[in-house]
Motif scaffolding. Structure first.
Motif, PDB file in Angstrom:
ATOM      1  N   PHE A   7       0.484   3.400  12.924  1.00 13.96           N
ATOM      2  CA  PHE A   7       1.500   3.836  12.272  1.00 13.96           C
ATOM      3  C   PHE A   7       1.405   3.281  10.586  1.00 13.96           C
ATOM      4  O   PHE A   7       1.812   4.069   9.654  1.00 13.96           O
ATOM      5  N   CYS A   8       1.070   2.099  10.450  1.00 10.92           N
ATOM      6  CA  CYS A   8       0.788   1.353   9.165  1.00 10.92           C
ATOM      7  C   CYS A   8      -0.037   2.181   8.519  1.00 10.92           C
ATOM      8  O   CYS A   8      -0.283   2.584   7.236  1.00 10.92           O
ATOM      9  N   ASP A   9      -1.339   2.460   9.140  1.00 10.04           N
ATOM     10  CA  ASP A   9      -2.657   3.225   8.657  1.00 10.04           C
ATOM     11  C   ASP A   9      -2.425   4.672   7.877  1.00 10.04           C
ATOM     12  O   ASP A   9      -2.605   4.998   7.041  1.00 10.04           O
ATOM     13  N   GLN A  10      -1.206   5.159   8.631  1.00 10.30           N
ATOM     14  CA  GLN A  10      -0.949   6.515   8.424  1.00 10.30           C
ATOM     15  C   GLN A  10       0.110   6.551   6.873  1.00 10.30           C
ATOM     16  O   GLN A  10       0.119   7.369   6.090  1.00 10.30           O
ATOM     17  N   TRP A  11       1.080   5.654   7.162  1.00 10.22           N
ATOM     18  CA  TRP A  11       2.098   5.775   6.457  1.00 10.22           C
ATOM     19  C   TRP A  11       2.354   4.434   5.233  1.00 10.22           C
ATOM     20  O   TRP A  11       3.270   4.739   4.420  1.00 10.22           O
ATOM     21  N   LEU A  12       1.517   3.440   5.243  1.00 11.10           N
ATOM     22  CA  LEU A  12       1.766   2.251   4.580  1.00 11.10           C
ATOM     23  C   LEU A  12       0.443   2.342   3.491  1.00 11.10           C
ATOM     24  O   LEU A  12      -0.656   2.392   4.006  1.00 11.10           O
ATOM     25  N   PRO A  13       0.696   2.825   2.241  1.00  9.21           N
ATOM     26  CA  PRO A  13      -0.494   2.736   1.227  1.00  9.21           C
ATOM     27  C   PRO A  13      -0.938   1.384   0.913  1.00  9.21           C
ATOM     28  O   PRO A  13      -0.405   0.379   1.259  1.00  9.21           O
ATOM     29  N   LEU A  14      -2.487   1.305   0.912  1.00  7.64           N
ATOM     30  CA  LEU A  14      -3.316   0.194   0.709  1.00  7.64           C
ATOM     31  C   LEU A  14      -3.334  -0.433   1.842  1.00  7.64           C
ATOM     32  O   LEU A  14      -3.876  -1.601   1.803  1.00  7.64           O
ATOM     33  N   PHE A  15      -2.669  -0.124   3.167  1.00  2.00           N
ATOM     34  CA  PHE A  15      -2.748  -0.876   4.321  1.00  2.00           C
ATOM     35  C   PHE A  15      -4.255  -1.237   4.960  1.00  2.00           C
ATOM     36  O   PHE A  15      -4.840  -2.049   5.017  1.00  2.00           O
ATOM     37  N   SER A  16      -5.239  -0.039   4.622  1.00  2.00           N
ATOM     38  CA  SER A  16      -6.600  -0.472   5.053  1.00  2.00           C
ATOM     39  C   SER A  16      -7.276  -1.531   3.953  1.00  2.00           C
ATOM     40  O   SER A  16      -8.506  -1.873   4.442  1.00  2.00           O
ATOM     41  N   SER A  17      -6.728  -1.766   2.929  1.00  2.00           N
ATOM     42  CA  SER A  17      -7.236  -2.278   1.956  1.00  2.00           C
ATOM     43  C   SER A  17      -6.638  -3.993   1.994  1.00  2.00           C
ATOM     44  O   SER A  17      -7.155  -4.867   0.804  1.00  2.00           O
ATOM     45  N   HIS A  18      -5.918  -4.121   3.067  1.00  2.00           N
ATOM     46  CA  HIS A  18      -5.031  -5.474   2.951  1.00  2.00           C
ATOM     47  C   HIS A  18      -4.105  -5.621   1.831  1.00  2.00           C
ATOM     48  O   HIS A  18      -4.077  -7.024   1.817  1.00  2.00           O
ATOM     49  N   MET A  19      -3.831  -4.624   1.510  1.00  2.00           N
ATOM     50  CA  MET A  19      -3.045  -5.012   0.208  1.00  2.00           C
ATOM     51  C   MET A  19      -1.624  -3.963   0.295  1.00  2.00           C
ATOM     52  O   MET A  19      -1.170  -3.572  -0.772  1.00  2.00           O
ATOM     53  N   SER A  20      -1.139  -3.911   1.486  1.00  2.00           N
ATOM     54  CA  SER A  20      -0.012  -3.149   1.657  1.00  2.00           C
ATOM     55  C   SER A  20       1.392  -3.756   0.885  1.00  2.00           C
ATOM     56  O   SER A  20       2.207  -2.994   0.823  1.00  2.00           O
ATOM     57  N   TRP A  21       1.345  -4.714   0.673  1.00  2.00           N
ATOM     58  CA  TRP A  21       2.475  -5.424  -0.075  1.00  2.00           C
ATOM     59  C   TRP A  21       2.401  -4.913  -1.501  1.00  2.00           C
ATOM     60  O   TRP A  21       3.662  -5.125  -2.121  1.00  2.00           O
ATOM     61  N   LEU A  22       1.492  -4.748  -2.183  1.00  2.00           N
ATOM     62  CA  LEU A  22       1.362  -4.424  -3.537  1.00  2.00           C
ATOM     63  C   LEU A  22       2.516  -3.459  -4.092  1.00  2.00           C
ATOM     64  O   LEU A  22       3.126  -3.595  -5.015  1.00  2.00           O
ATOM     65  N   ILE A  23       2.484  -2.039  -3.538  1.00  2.00           N
ATOM     66  CA  ILE A  23       3.393  -1.036  -4.077  1.00  2.00           C
ATOM     67  C   ILE A  23       4.795  -1.436  -3.715  1.00  2.00           C
ATOM     68  O   ILE A  23       5.719  -1.245  -4.619  1.00  2.00           O
ATOM     69  N   PRO A  24       5.128  -1.995  -2.474  1.00  2.00           N
ATOM     70  CA  PRO A  24       6.773  -2.417  -2.279  1.00  2.00           C
ATOM     71  C   PRO A  24       6.952  -3.355  -3.313  1.00  2.00           C
ATOM     72  O   PRO A  24       8.343  -3.446  -3.771  1.00  2.00           O
ATOM     73  N   VAL A  25       6.143  -4.610  -3.611  1.00  2.00           N
ATOM     74  CA  VAL A  25       6.462  -5.477  -4.588  1.00  2.00           C
ATOM     75  C   VAL A  25       6.709  -4.676  -6.040  1.00  2.00           C
ATOM     76  O   VAL A  25       7.711  -4.921  -6.524  1.00  2.00           O
ATOM     77  N   PHE A  26       5.910  -3.829  -6.484  1.00  2.00           N
ATOM     78  CA  PHE A  26       6.064  -3.137  -7.717  1.00  2.00           C
ATOM     79  C   PHE A  26       7.288  -2.485  -7.858  1.00  2.00           C
ATOM     80  O   PHE A  26       8.147  -2.246  -8.679  1.00  2.00           O
ATOM     81  N   ILE A  27       7.709  -1.808  -6.667  1.00  2.00           N
ATOM     82  CA  ILE A  27       9.046  -0.927  -6.508  1.00  2.00           C
ATOM     83  C   ILE A  27      10.192  -1.838  -6.780  1.00  2.00           C
ATOM     84  O   ILE A  27      11.290  -1.521  -7.241  1.00  2.00           O
TER      85      ILE A  27
END
Length: 427
Positions: free
Chosen positions: A387-407
């Motif tokens: 699910f995360c791999d499909q819907w969470l940006p940068l998940f495969s790069s282990h940085m899925s936290w980055l975009i939510p933090v910027f938002i």
């Protein structure tokens, strides 16, 4: 001094393996690596210097969150994980090649005693590390690299698939995974205190000198990473199928100098680990002294005793217990730095708003950082991973936290401006 504090054995080991795998794309991969492995720590130092005190990074958080963050960061980077790891790596790469018995217990006691002796005079860190140990460390590294440049033991091979397709992106990820950004948060205590020990108290002056320090650190560390990358890129013939950078460095040192090469590499490793343990011991002791009133000498002694004991538990156990905490704390630390850069200085009128903003940012970073940590450790359920791999940006790069933090930062900036505008209108 700052360069030597950061340069632990792990920093020497990461780039050679990455460069070997990147092959003929190693320079592009190293370029991406430098952005996160050097850029993030340097920016962190600059921000902490602007604040003129490391603890101001979390001063807007609720007290319990502020205390918890620093306690977890410094304890994990101290006796719970990084200090014992440094001692163990120093033994594995610096002593074990020349000694067939099990001398870890004796070595850890002696190494920690030496660290304590040097750490108990924090005002002398520039003299001990900056003027003596750092030049010696740079000199030894220069000998190894000069030999590699004059007599390369191979040439870059074809890159493996991931580096063939996206060398810069994978370099960025590897640089982030050094976790030096969180080390910079801890070393901020040491660097700012050392600046103050030279009689510099003005906020503007501290910011100015920290900027200069960050630039010198960035230049030296970049040169070091480029040098280690070159060794790795030309090592495919002497260390084919290497599983870690330590194997590559060992093979290269032996290939260039024989037994003398082993001694040189052992000396580099011992020196790099020692400067790191001194810096982290000082960071922990400064924190406990400033926050809990425990004297520097008592704190440093307790930290070193615990380190000597935990070092004998075993490196795999240490990593298994402590790595999850570091993987979660690193996004939080970087998120706070980003917030300090992008969000304007607080004023008395909007302190509650800023406090709420920073608390929200920490919570978001912790949530998505936990998802990344579970993913890295292979503990995330398969369904959630898909699910995360499909819907969470940068998940495969282990940085899925980055975009939510910027938002979250963007939303809080808009809310803050609206709040201030309403206050101005009502007045």
């Amino acid at each position: 001094m700052t360069f030597a504090l950061f340069l632990g054995a792990g920093n020497l080991i990461y780039p050679p393996l990455m460069a070997q795998q990147a092959g003929d794309h190693w320079l592009i991969a190293i370029g991406g690596f430098l952005l996160t492995a050097v850029g993030l720590p340097a920016i962190t130092l600059v921000v902490l210097g602007r604040l003129s005190s490391a603890d101001k990074l979390t001063s807007s958080l609720p007290k319990w969150m502020d205390r918890s963050f620093w306690f977890l960061v410094l304890t994990t980077l101290g006796p719970a994980f990084v200090l014992p790891r440094a001692v163990t790596v120093a033994y594995e790469m610096g002593i074990k090649p020349f000694y067939s018995g099990n001398g870890l217990m004796v070595f850890s006691a002696l190494f920690c005693a030496l660290t304590l002796w040097l750490a108990l005079k924090p005002g002398k860190l520039v003299d001990y590390i900056g003027k003596v140990m750092t030049p010696a460390l740079i000199g030894m590294l220069a000998v190894l690299v000069a030999a590699a440049l004059l007599n390369p033991l191979g040439s870059p091979s074809q890159a493996i698939e991931i580096y063939e397709q996206a060398p810069a992106v994978n370099g960025l990820i590897q640089g982030y995974m050094t976790l030096d950004a969180i080390a910079a948060v801890a070393f901020g205590w040491v660097i700012i205190q050392t600046i103050r020990s030279k009689g510099i108290e003005s906020k503007k002056a501290i910011s100015y000198y920290t900027l200069r320090i960050a630039i010198i650190y960035a230049v030296l560390m970049s040169l070091c990473y480029l040098a280690m990358g070159y060794l790795g890129s030309t090592s495919s013939e002497i260390a084919p199928g290497a599983t870690n950078g330590g194997e590559i460095l060992t093979s290269y040192a032996e290939g260039e100098f024989g037994v003398l090469g082993q001694i040189l590499l052992a000396s580099i490793t011992l020196m790099a680990c020692l400067t790191t343990t001194i810096g982290l011991t000082n960071a922990n002791s400064e924190y406990y002294k400033n926050t809990y009133g425990v004297t520097f000498k008592v704190s440093a002694t307790i930290i070193m005793v615990l380190t000597a004991i935990i070092s004998n538990v075993g490196l795999e156990t240490i990593i298994e217990v402590s790595l999850p905490a570091i993987l979660i704390l690193c996004p939080i630390a970087i998120a706070l730095i980003i917030a300090m850069i992008l969000m304007p200085e607080k004023s008395e009128k909007d302190t509650p708003m800023i406090s709420t903003s920073h608390t929200t940012i920490v919570c978001i970073a912790a949530l998505f950082g936990t998802i990344d940590a579970l993913h890295i450790l292979g503990k995330l359920p398969e369904a959630m991973t898909a699910f995360c791999d499909q819907w969470l940006p940068l998940f495969s790069s282990h940085m899925s936290w980055l975009i939510p933090v910027f938002i979250t930062i963007l939303v809080n900036k808009v809310l803050r401006k609206t709040q201030l505008k309403n206050v101005a209108t009502s007045n």
